[in-house]
Design a protein around this motif. Structure first.
Motif, PDB file in Angstrom:
ATOM      1  N   LEU A 410       0.815  -1.208  -0.008  1.00  0.00           N
ATOM      2  CA  LEU A 410      -0.072  -0.079  -0.068  1.00  0.00           C
ATOM      3  C   LEU A 410       0.659   1.137   0.076  1.00  0.00           C
ATOM      4  CD1 LEU A 410      -2.796  -0.887   2.605  1.00  0.00           C
ATOM      5  CD2 LEU A 410      -2.876  -1.022  -0.094  1.00  0.00           C
ATOM      6  N   PHE A 411       2.096   1.123   0.411  1.00  0.00           N
ATOM      7  CA  PHE A 411       2.914   2.480   0.624  1.00  0.00           C
ATOM      8  C   PHE A 411       3.637   2.729  -0.825  1.00  0.00           C
ATOM      9  CE2 PHE A 411       5.531  -0.940   2.227  1.00  0.00           C
ATOM     10  CZ  PHE A 411       6.664  -0.834   1.415  1.00  0.00           C
ATOM     11  N   PHE A 412       3.489   1.684  -1.748  1.00  0.00           N
ATOM     12  CA  PHE A 412       3.821   1.979  -3.146  1.00  0.00           C
ATOM     13  C   PHE A 412       2.645   2.283  -3.860  1.00  0.00           C
ATOM     14  CE2 PHE A 412       7.723  -0.605  -2.192  1.00  0.00           C
ATOM     15  CZ  PHE A 412       8.743   0.215  -3.213  1.00  0.00           C
ATOM     16  N   LEU A 413       1.486   1.586  -3.792  1.00  0.00           N
ATOM     17  CA  LEU A 413       0.435   1.760  -4.687  1.00  0.00           C
ATOM     18  C   LEU A 413      -0.792   1.726  -3.825  1.00  0.00           C
ATOM     19  CD1 LEU A 413      -0.437   2.356  -7.591  1.00  0.00           C
ATOM     20  CD2 LEU A 413      -0.647  -0.190  -7.873  1.00  0.00           C
ATOM     21  N   PRO A 414      -1.795   2.695  -3.749  1.00  0.00           N
ATOM     22  CA  PRO A 414      -2.886   2.626  -2.943  1.00  0.00           C
ATOM     23  C   PRO A 414      -4.034   1.645  -3.720  1.00  0.00           C
ATOM     24  CG  PRO A 414      -2.857   4.730  -4.031  1.00  0.00           C
ATOM     25  CD  PRO A 414      -1.642   4.142  -4.393  1.00  0.00           C
ATOM     26  N   PRO A 415      -4.831   1.137  -3.081  1.00  0.00           N
ATOM     27  CA  PRO A 415      -6.112   0.403  -3.811  1.00  0.00           C
ATOM     28  C   PRO A 415      -6.744   1.131  -4.960  1.00  0.00           C
ATOM     29  CG  PRO A 415      -6.262   0.392  -1.309  1.00  0.00           C
ATOM     30  CD  PRO A 415      -5.333   1.276  -1.810  1.00  0.00           C
ATOM     31  N   ARG A 416      -7.059   0.487  -5.893  1.00  0.00           N
ATOM     32  CA  ARG A 416      -7.692   1.062  -7.081  1.00  0.00           C
ATOM     33  C   ARG A 416      -9.269   1.621  -6.828  1.00  0.00           C
ATOM     34  NH1 ARG A 416      -8.561  -1.492 -13.275  1.00  0.00           N
ATOM     35  NH2 ARG A 416      -7.853   0.419 -14.151  1.00  0.00           N
ATOM     36  N   PRO A 417      -9.498   2.861  -7.159  1.00  0.00           N
ATOM     37  CA  PRO A 417     -10.759   3.129  -6.813  1.00  0.00           C
ATOM     38  C   PRO A 417     -11.740   2.409  -7.435  1.00  0.00           C
ATOM     39  CG  PRO A 417      -9.420   4.948  -7.632  1.00  0.00           C
ATOM     40  CD  PRO A 417      -8.671   3.773  -7.693  1.00  0.00           C
ATOM     41  N   ARG A 418     -12.963   2.334  -6.878  1.00  0.00           N
ATOM     42  CA  ARG A 418     -13.953   1.358  -7.439  1.00  0.00           C
ATOM     43  C   ARG A 418     -14.568   1.448  -8.841  1.00  0.00           C
ATOM     44  NH1 ARG A 418     -18.770   2.944  -2.781  1.00  0.00           N
ATOM     45  NH2 ARG A 418     -18.751   5.158  -3.213  1.00  0.00           N
ATOM     46  N   GLU A 419     -14.837   3.150  -9.035  1.00  0.00           N
ATOM     47  CA  GLU A 419     -15.050   3.370 -10.451  1.00  0.00           C
ATOM     48  C   GLU A 419     -14.263   2.875 -11.476  1.00  0.00           C
ATOM     49  OE1 GLU A 419     -13.019   7.152  -8.426  1.00  0.00           O
ATOM     50  OE2 GLU A 419     -14.623   5.510  -7.884  1.00  0.00           O
ATOM     51  N   PHE A 420     -13.247   2.482 -11.173  1.00  0.00           N
ATOM     52  CA  PHE A 420     -12.208   1.926 -12.307  1.00  0.00           C
ATOM     53  C   PHE A 420     -12.118   0.267 -12.344  1.00  0.00           C
ATOM     54  CE2 PHE A 420     -10.382   6.302 -11.946  1.00  0.00           C
ATOM     55  CZ  PHE A 420     -10.223   6.466 -13.281  1.00  0.00           C
ATOM     56  N   ALA A 421     -12.935   0.006 -11.242  1.00  0.00           N
ATOM     57  CA  ALA A 421     -12.979  -1.465 -11.182  1.00  0.00           C
ATOM     58  C   ALA A 421     -13.378  -2.266 -12.497  1.00  0.00           C
ATOM     59  CB  ALA A 421     -13.539  -1.979  -9.800  1.00  0.00           C
ATOM     60  N   GLY A 422     -14.766  -1.624 -12.933  1.00  0.00           N
ATOM     61  CA  GLY A 422     -15.293  -2.453 -14.144  1.00  0.00           C
ATOM     62  C   GLY A 422     -16.027  -1.283 -14.919  1.00  0.00           C
ATOM     63  N   LEU A 423     -15.223  -0.549 -15.733  1.00  0.00           N
ATOM     64  CA  LEU A 423     -15.844   0.422 -16.652  1.00  0.00           C
ATOM     65  C   LEU A 423     -16.821  -0.014 -17.508  1.00  0.00           C
ATOM     66  CD1 LEU A 423     -12.833   2.446 -17.263  1.00  0.00           C
ATOM     67  CD2 LEU A 423     -14.722   3.568 -15.519  1.00  0.00           C
ATOM     68  N   PRO A 424     -17.921   0.686 -17.663  1.00  0.00           N
ATOM     69  CA  PRO A 424     -18.852   0.015 -18.902  1.00  0.00           C
ATOM     70  C   PRO A 424     -18.351   0.449 -20.038  1.00  0.00           C
ATOM     71  CG  PRO A 424     -19.843   1.938 -17.699  1.00  0.00           C
ATOM     72  CD  PRO A 424     -18.729   1.447 -17.022  1.00  0.00           C
ATOM     73  N   PRO A 425     -18.798  -0.454 -21.220  1.00  0.00           N
ATOM     74  CA  PRO A 425     -18.429  -0.026 -22.464  1.00  0.00           C
ATOM     75  C   PRO A 425     -19.184   1.260 -22.988  1.00  0.00           C
ATOM     76  CG  PRO A 425     -19.911  -1.811 -22.591  1.00  0.00           C
ATOM     77  CD  PRO A 425     -19.612  -1.577 -21.080  1.00  0.00           C
ATOM     78  N   PRO A 426     -18.324   2.043 -23.967  1.00  0.00           N
ATOM     79  CA  PRO A 426     -18.900   3.172 -24.364  1.00  0.00           C
ATOM     80  C   PRO A 426     -20.078   2.872 -25.236  1.00  0.00           C
ATOM     81  CG  PRO A 426     -16.887   2.774 -25.304  1.00  0.00           C
ATOM     82  CD  PRO A 426     -17.045   1.970 -24.442  1.00  0.00           C
ATOM     83  N   PRO A 427     -21.152   3.913 -25.452  1.00  0.00           N
ATOM     84  CA  PRO A 427     -22.016   3.482 -26.452  1.00  0.00           C
ATOM     85  C   PRO A 427     -21.487   3.788 -27.640  1.00  0.00           C
ATOM     86  CG  PRO A 427     -22.302   5.663 -25.478  1.00  0.00           C
ATOM     87  CD  PRO A 427     -21.266   5.017 -24.746  1.00  0.00           C
ATOM     88  N   PRO A 428     -21.990   3.209 -28.711  1.00  0.00           N
ATOM     89  CA  PRO A 428     -21.575   3.238 -30.211  1.00  0.00           C
ATOM     90  C   PRO A 428     -21.543   4.904 -30.464  1.00  0.00           C
ATOM     91  CG  PRO A 428     -23.179   1.527 -29.786  1.00  0.00           C
ATOM     92  CD  PRO A 428     -23.461   2.248 -28.624  1.00  0.00           C
ATOM     93  N   GLN A 429     -20.341   4.909 -31.337  1.00  0.00           N
ATOM     94  CA  GLN A 429     -20.361   6.238 -31.795  1.00  0.00           C
ATOM     95  C   GLN A 429     -20.892   6.610 -33.249  1.00  0.00           C
ATOM     96  OE1 GLN A 429     -20.055   9.907 -31.963  1.00  0.00           O
ATOM     97  NE2 GLN A 429     -18.554   9.347 -30.292  1.00  0.00           N
ATOM     98  N   ARG A 430     -21.740   7.686 -33.263  1.00  0.00           N
ATOM     99  CA  ARG A 430     -22.558   7.739 -34.602  1.00  0.00           C
ATOM    100  C   ARG A 430     -21.636   8.425 -35.790  1.00  0.00           C
ATOM    101  NH1 ARG A 430     -27.491  11.133 -32.395  1.00  0.00           N
ATOM    102  NH2 ARG A 430     -25.570  11.955 -31.289  1.00  0.00           N
TER     103      ARG A 430
END
Length: 710
Positions: A410-430
């Motif tokens: 932990l003193f090298f790298l803190p835990p990963r934020p939960r919002e980056f644990a499972g990013l949803p795919p982006p919507p299709p780009q038109r």
């Protein structure tokens, strides 16, 4: 006392001016980023490259960058986008910050790195310089700009899907040395490739976005944590690389007032100053060696822990880095002894084919002479066991040979934020070339750009809103938006779209006679009368012949194509003779030529309308020349109605009914042809040639002259 007060006031003004100037200089800092994501290759379809570029573009906007981004660019558009971006940074002044992020497929060839556009067709090794874009072609102009910070990130170290021919390419990207004021980062260590990922985002792009969103990290700390995070996410299969020549600190973002306190992490400077043997455990020592990412750090770890579960991966990383450094210095020397020395150290190394190509270009033999001197690369030669790591077509730190790495402390790298644990795919780009926009913001609201950054993005409310109403501020390169639309060139029969302006000049429309056209202009009246004969039989069409006099051909149509009315009753129009057109006759016609023949030339030269024609006196036929229009003839020359016929305007169809016959006039026959019979039926296929005629008598008080009645 007065002089002292003045001097103090002057010093205060100087200090204030310097302070304000420094503040103004800091406030004028502008940041520009070019973000490209290519995933639709002819040889392979990548799962994450375009999404990774869109995610990082969103994070860079939150860091104060003016982002220009696109996906799936071909070679010409990609080169023009680089040129445009360098011009944009150059125009911003010496305080501009430039960042380039390229996601896709990268290759190395003869010591140079190349980024592959989507239209590349690489069949063999020598196609790489022709089909791909050399990275140094834009890093060198970028480094020559006066800006203090330039960052180039290549998320492109992947397995080569193109055919390599009988001389395969070395895997991954080649080690390079950044120029002054520049930092270069790879998603995988030089000479290695990243594993295939399923998406929707790659480990490198999400980890880089996470470090930007952390706030308050310097550039060296940011990429050191990035290396640890990617190694942890990929189980040690992917080890990123970073090198910098930037002077002074540089921060992507900072924490705003009221932000949560940062995690208790040891500063990177304190960690790197500590020897590897002083760390309490092998896990901490492995994290410290990975954080430093140097030959010295890896050798220290192997000296302290030669038989640890992580020694195999550390040994492989050390072997790959040594070979990359030796090859880099070999390319810089570019001499036969340097390439011979490489081939002696790595007879089956990844750059054997590159060394042979360079020897051929230098006109040197493949086998060195027996007394050649080894080139000093500045690093010790590899031990024999290291050759087993590098003598492979593809180097990746995955498989049963390598044990999973430990979790970073932990003193090298803190835990990963939960919002980056499972990013949803982006919507299709038109839009075709637009980058995908992530569903949610990548950077939290309490993280902001440094106060010295001046952001010049599109104004709020500009077109381009992203998902959930978020503003999409990534602009496309003008090489994409300014390209002409596909289609034939101008002048090739393109019809403008409905309601759109035409780019073609319309041709003038000739006048038409008939419904909707202007009426034909009246022709000049004729002063010649002919002796009438018996009317010819009606034509085959069943229409009665309108003329009761000896027929003559109708006048030629005007340039606009309109028929002229005549003062005599016309006969069916004959075909015009070659080189000219027949004119109205004033005498009895000669016998018509046989069917299919050409009409005889007329002895009367036609005169252009509107001047009237005057005939020469008898007895011999002569040529009539145009003269100024005489005064209007007296009423005696125009038979009054109802006995004489009135002028009738001739239309193309149908002809007017025949008028009553005019008064007989005595005429003299033309001398050349024999006298015609009393009645000549006109043939519809050809017209008779006119001949000279006796002029009409002059009115009282006038006498005939060659020019007419005077």
């Amino acid at each position: 006392m007065t002089k002292f007060a003045r001097a103090a006031a002057l010093w205060l003004l100087v200090i204030l001016a310097l302070t304000l100037g420094q503040h103004a200089s800091q406030a004028a800092e502008q940041r520009f980023a070019l973000v490209i994501g290519n995933d639709e290759y002819r040889a392979a379809k990548l799962a994450t490259s375009a999404n990774d570029a869109g995610l990082l573009a969103d994070a860079l906007q939150s860091a104060g960058f003016t982002v220009t981004g696109a996906r799936n660019l071909d070679q010409a558009t990609l080169r023009e986008s680089f040129r445009e971006f360098i011009g944009q940074v150059s125009a911003a002044g010496p305080d501009a910050v430039a960042l380039v992020y390229l996601a896709g497929i990268g290759l190395q060839f003869n010591g140079e790195n190349y980024f592959v556009p989507v239209d590349a067709d690489i069949q063999r090794d020598v196609d790489v310089p022709l089909q791909a874009i050399r990275i140094s072609d834009f890093t060198q102009p970028l480094a020559s700009l006066p800006g203090r910070v330039k960052i180039v990130i290549l998320d492109a170290a992947r397995q080569n899907p193109f055919a390599g021919g009988n001389q395969p390419l070395a895997g991954g990207l080649a080690l390079v040395e950044p120029m002054r004021s520049m930092a270069i980062a790879f998603n995988a260590a030089p000479g290695t490739v990243a594993p295939d990922e399923q998406g929707p985002y790659g480990a490198y792009a999400t980890s880089l976005t996470e470090m930007i969103a952390a706030g308050g990290l310097g550039l060296d700390d940011l990429f050191a944590r990035l290396r640890l995070r990617v190694s942890d996410l990929t189980q040690g299969a992917e080890i990123p690389w970073y090198a910098s020549q930037i002077d002074g600190p540089f921060f992507m973002t900072e924490l705003a007032a009221g932000a949560p306190p940062p995690p208790n992490v040891v500063p990177i400077a304190d960690v790197r100053a500590k020897p590897i043997r002083d760390f309490p455990s092998v896990d901490d020592a492995y994290a410290a060696a990975l954080d430093r990412d140097t030959i010295d750090g890896y050798e220290q770890f192997l000296a302290v822990y030669p038989n640890s579960p992580y020694s195999e991966r550390i040994g492989g990383m050390l072997a790959v880095r040594r070979e990359a450094i030796i090859w880099r210095r070999c390319v810089i020397a570019d001499t036969p002894p340097a390439y011979w020395s490489y081939l002696r150290r790595y007879p089956n190394g990844p750059h054997v084919w590159d060394a042979q190509r360079r020897l051929a270009m230098l006109a040197a033999a493949y086998d060195p002479p027996p007394d050649f001197a080894y080139y000093d690369f500045g690093v010790p030669p590899p031990p024999p066991y290291e050759l087993g790591y590098v003598d492979q077509p593809v180097i990746i730190f995955a498989g049963p040979r390598y044990a999973p790495p430990p979790r970073p402390p932990l003193f090298f790298l803190p835990p990963r934020p939960r919002e980056f644990a499972g990013l949803p795919p982006p919507p299709p780009q038109r839009e075709r070339f637009a980058l995908p926009t992530p569903v949610g913001p990548a950077v939290p609201a309490f993280v902001r750009p440094p106060r010295s950054v001046e952001f010049r993005g599109p104004p709020p409310g500009a077109p381009g809103a992203g998902p959930e109403g978020r503003q999409q501020r990534v602009s496309l390169p003008t090489a994409v938006t300014g390209a002409p639309p596909p289609g034939p060139p101008p002048g090739a029969g393109v019809r403008p779209a409905p309601g759109g302006p035409s780019t073609l000049t319309p041709l003038p429309t000739p006048p038409r006679a008939g419904p909707g056209g202007p009426p034909p202009p009246p022709p000049p009246p004729s002063n010649a009368f002919v002796k009438p004969g018996s009317p010819p039989p009606p034509p085959p069409g069943g229409q009665p012949q309108p003329s009761s006099v000896k027929p003559s051909p109708p006048p030629p149509p005007p340039p606009g194509g309109q028929p002229q009315p005549g003062s005599v009753k016309p006969s069916p129009p004959p075909p015009p003779p070659p080189g000219g057109q027949p004119q109205p006759g004033s005498v009895k016609p000669s016998p018509p030529p046989p069917t299919g023949g050409q009409p005889l030339p007329s002895t009367v030269k036609p005169s252009p309308p509107p001047p009237r024609n005057t005939l020469a006196p008898p007895p011999a036929p002569t040529t009539v020349h145009p003269a100024p229009p005489p005064p209007p003839p007296p009423p005696a020359f125009h038979p009054p109605p109802p006995p004489p016929p009135a002028p009738v305007t001739v239309h193309p169809a149908p002809p007017p009914p025949p008028p009553p016959p005019p008064a007989p006039v005595t005429v003299r026959p033309a001398p050349p042809p024999p006298p015609p019979p009393p009645q000549i039926q006109q043939r519809p296929a050809a017209g008779p040639p006119p001949a000279a005629a006796r002029p009409a008598p002059c009115p009282p008080g006038k006498r005939p002259t060659p020019e007419g009645c005077k």
